[in-house]
Design a protein around this motif. Structure first.
Motif, PDB file in Angstrom:
ATOM      1  N   UNK A  93      30.084  -0.272 -26.059  1.00  0.00           N
ATOM      2  CA  UNK A  93      31.104   0.557 -26.712  1.00  0.00           C
ATOM      3  C   UNK A  93      30.732   2.039 -26.783  1.00  0.00           C
ATOM      4  N   UNK A  94      29.465   2.321 -27.049  1.00  0.00           N
ATOM      5  CA  UNK A  94      28.994   3.707 -27.094  1.00  0.00           C
ATOM      6  C   UNK A  94      29.265   4.430 -25.779  1.00  0.00           C
ATOM      7  N   UNK A  95      28.942   3.793 -24.662  1.00  0.00           N
ATOM      8  CA  UNK A  95      29.076   4.427 -23.359  1.00  0.00           C
ATOM      9  C   UNK A  95      30.509   4.657 -22.933  1.00  0.00           C
ATOM     10  N   UNK A 140      28.365   6.168 -42.873  1.00  0.00           N
ATOM     11  CA  UNK A 140      27.901   7.453 -42.359  1.00  0.00           C
ATOM     12  C   UNK A 140      27.291   7.213 -40.982  1.00  0.00           C
ATOM     13  N   UNK A 141      28.009   7.636 -39.958  1.00  0.00           N
ATOM     14  CA  UNK A 141      27.580   7.469 -38.569  1.00  0.00           C
ATOM     15  C   UNK A 141      27.434   8.861 -37.957  1.00  0.00           C
ATOM     16  N   UNK A 179      17.303  -3.733 -37.019  1.00  0.00           N
ATOM     17  CA  UNK A 179      18.333  -4.420 -36.239  1.00  0.00           C
ATOM     18  C   UNK A 179      17.948  -4.595 -34.767  1.00  0.00           C
ATOM     19  N   UNK A 180      16.975  -3.814 -34.285  1.00  0.00           N
ATOM     20  CA  UNK A 180      16.686  -3.843 -32.858  1.00  0.00           C
ATOM     21  C   UNK A 180      17.889  -3.412 -32.033  1.00  0.00           C
ATOM     22  N   UNK A 181      18.844  -2.705 -32.669  1.00  0.00           N
ATOM     23  CA  UNK A 181      20.095  -2.242 -32.067  1.00  0.00           C
ATOM     24  C   UNK A 181      21.049  -3.404 -31.746  1.00  0.00           C
ATOM     25  N   UNK A 182      20.781  -4.566 -32.329  1.00  0.00           N
ATOM     26  CA  UNK A 182      21.639  -5.739 -32.129  1.00  0.00           C
ATOM     27  C   UNK A 182      22.825  -5.681 -33.089  1.00  0.00           C
ATOM     28  N   UNK A 183      24.030  -5.829 -32.554  1.00  0.00           N
ATOM     29  CA  UNK A 183      25.233  -5.807 -33.396  1.00  0.00           C
ATOM     30  C   UNK A 183      25.203  -6.937 -34.415  1.00  0.00           C
ATOM     31  N   UNK A 224      24.769   2.317 -34.621  1.00  0.00           N
ATOM     32  CA  UNK A 224      25.225   1.824 -33.319  1.00  0.00           C
ATOM     33  C   UNK A 224      26.738   1.815 -33.348  1.00  0.00           C
ATOM     34  N   UNK A 225      27.356   2.228 -32.250  1.00  0.00           N
ATOM     35  CA  UNK A 225      28.822   2.187 -32.191  1.00  0.00           C
ATOM     36  C   UNK A 225      29.305   0.751 -32.319  1.00  0.00           C
ATOM     37  N   UNK A 226      28.575  -0.191 -31.701  1.00  0.00           N
ATOM     38  CA  UNK A 226      28.946  -1.606 -31.794  1.00  0.00           C
ATOM     39  C   UNK A 226      28.917  -2.105 -33.226  1.00  0.00           C
ATOM     40  N   UNK A 227      27.855  -1.762 -33.961  1.00  0.00           N
ATOM     41  CA  UNK A 227      27.753  -2.183 -35.369  1.00  0.00           C
ATOM     42  C   UNK A 227      28.835  -1.480 -36.192  1.00  0.00           C
ATOM     43  N   UNK A 228      29.053  -0.195 -35.919  1.00  0.00           N
ATOM     44  CA  UNK A 228      30.073   0.564 -36.645  1.00  0.00           C
ATOM     45  C   UNK A 228      31.440  -0.102 -36.516  1.00  0.00           C
TER      46      UNK A 228
END
Length: 431
Positions: free
Chosen positions: A174-176, A119-120, A75-79, A100-104
């Motif tokens: 979102x994570x931050x 599962x996060x 994903x390259x951390x891309x939502x 990633x929180x964004x993907x979650x």
């Protein structure tokens, strides 16, 4: 550990029939990010996760006689790419690992419809702790609100926070922003000033403006909620501006050995809360060396294996494997469904004895889950950089979940209302 009759039969069949039964698999895809601005932290985690499942395949013939397919979807951390990966893998997957929180947050409503557990591990949306409302989502073994609470607890042990100023240096993502409700609650209750300082995705490697603000504000502490390149940038700036490193603390994703090695001795005293800890002498590490590393089945290296993040990746896959085993034994079948895995995730009981049985002594605190508790709230250790490596700087800290149980409940209820109609698990009694 005794296996059920059907599990034993499945393993025997696998031996006798070979390829016919081997066509069966436990498909547990992982949304990896080995590329992009977060790759440096993603790679050791992904390596640890993959290596543990490879170990189970090579040493044990999978889980319950069925091999694990731990395919990665980059994903390259891309939502956006993360959602694409979810759609691509959901047909066969028994679990989704968004990473990633964004993907979650994007996948959360889909999981209700598709009935695939999320599962996060140690990330994601903190109100997912409420398993009655978020019946398909798990952020075991500890959530961000737990982490924020334990950091404040640790700081209070150093002295009263009344009248102090705490800068909250965080990724503007979102994570931050996740820990803000708990940090704000504590600021009001304990009388300290909370100073949020966001770092944009394009500012991660050049935080001169943020550190100029920190120099001007002169906070007593800096709590860092960083990830990827942001952490290395912040630690480098802290050293450059001569901020006292013993007063800088990070979330568990801001405790990466490689980031601190950039500054070496100058980073001495920096701390990071962590629900995992590397133990090179653990029996599982010896098995990994023999069955996976020496066999050329890993992408890791000797230096990475000593680090916090590689060990954390192992723990994450161990938790998933334990949930799979739980489901197999409860439902008397080796080839479990996503719905059965949800039960397995709700019935984790990782005691110290069980962790030792798995050969992972000291690598994760004990915890358990239930239908209403989807986080586990395992507790964590405060780690400190000694100039060369992270060492434990505290006994096990445990979050005072009762102190923000109302925040969890109200936030979960608000989310469900905003996304109505939202199905809840009416059969689950709150503990």
């Amino acid at each position: 550990m005794k296996h059920s009759t059907k599990l034993a039969a499945a393993a025997a069949l696998g031996t006798m029939l070979g390829t016919a039964v081997m066509a069966q698999e436990l498909y547990t895809p992982n949304m990896a990010y080995r590329t992009g601005p977060f790759a440096a932290t993603g790679i050791p985690l992904m390596n640890g996760q993959a290596d543990y499942m490879t170990l189970l395949n090579e040493r044990d013939g999978g889980i319950g006689g069925v091999m694990v397919n731990f395919e990665e979807c980059e994903t390259g951390y891309s939502t956006e790419k993360g959602v694409e990966c979810y759609e691509k893998t959901k047909e066969r997957a028994i679990v989704t690992q968004p990473w990633s929180t964004g993907i979650t947050l994007q996948v959360l409503p889909k999981a209700n419809v598709d009935e695939i557990p999320i599962l996060a591990s140690g990330y994601g949306f903190s109100p997912m702790a409420d398993g009655k409302v978020f019946q398909w989502a798990f952020n075991v073994p500890a959530g961000y609100w737990d982490g924020a609470d334990m950091i404040i607890q640790y700081l209070e042990e150093q002295g009263s926070l009344d009248g102090k100023k705490i800068a909250f240096l965080h990724l503007d993502h979102p994570f931050g922003k996740e820990p803000l409700p708990i940090l704000e609650m504590h600021a009001e209750a304990k009388g300290f000033e909370l100073l949020p300082i966001p770092v944009g995705l394009k500012e991660m490697q050049n935080q001169s403006a943020q550190w100029l603000q920190i120099r001007r504000e002169r906070p007593d502490y800096v709590i860092m909620w960083g990830w990827g390149a942001m952490n290395a940038g912040a630690i480098t700036e802290a050293v450059k501006t001569k901020f006292p490193m013993e007063n800088m603390l990070g979330v568990w994703w801001a405790g990466h050995d490689a980031d601190l090695k950039l500054v070496g001795e100058d980073g001495k005293g920096y701390k990071s809360i962590s629900w995992s800890f590397p133990n090179p002498d653990a029996p599982a590490m010896k098995d990994l060396q023999e069955k996976v590393i020496d066999a050329g089945l890993s992408q890791t290296n000797a230096e990475e294996m000593k680090g916090v993040f590689y060990g954390r990746g192992l723990v994450m896959s161990m938790i998933l494997a334990e949930a799979i085993k739980n489901a197999q034994e409860n439902f008397d079948t080796a080839q479990i469904t996503p719905q059965q895995l949800r039960w397995g995730l709700e019935n984790i009981d990782l005691t110290e004895e069980r962790i030792s049985e798995l050969g992972m002594d000291g690598m994760v605190p004990p915890f358990s889950t239930s239908c209403s508790n989807h986080t586990g709230h395992s507790g964590a250790w405060m780690l400190e950089w000694d100039g060369e490596k992270f060492v434990k700087a505290s006994d096990l800290l445990t979050a005072n979940v009762e102190g923000y149980a109302d925040v969890i409940a109200s936030s979960a209820a608000d989310y469900a209302e905003a996304n109505a109609p939202w199905p809840v698990n009416e059969d689950c009694a709150a503990e």
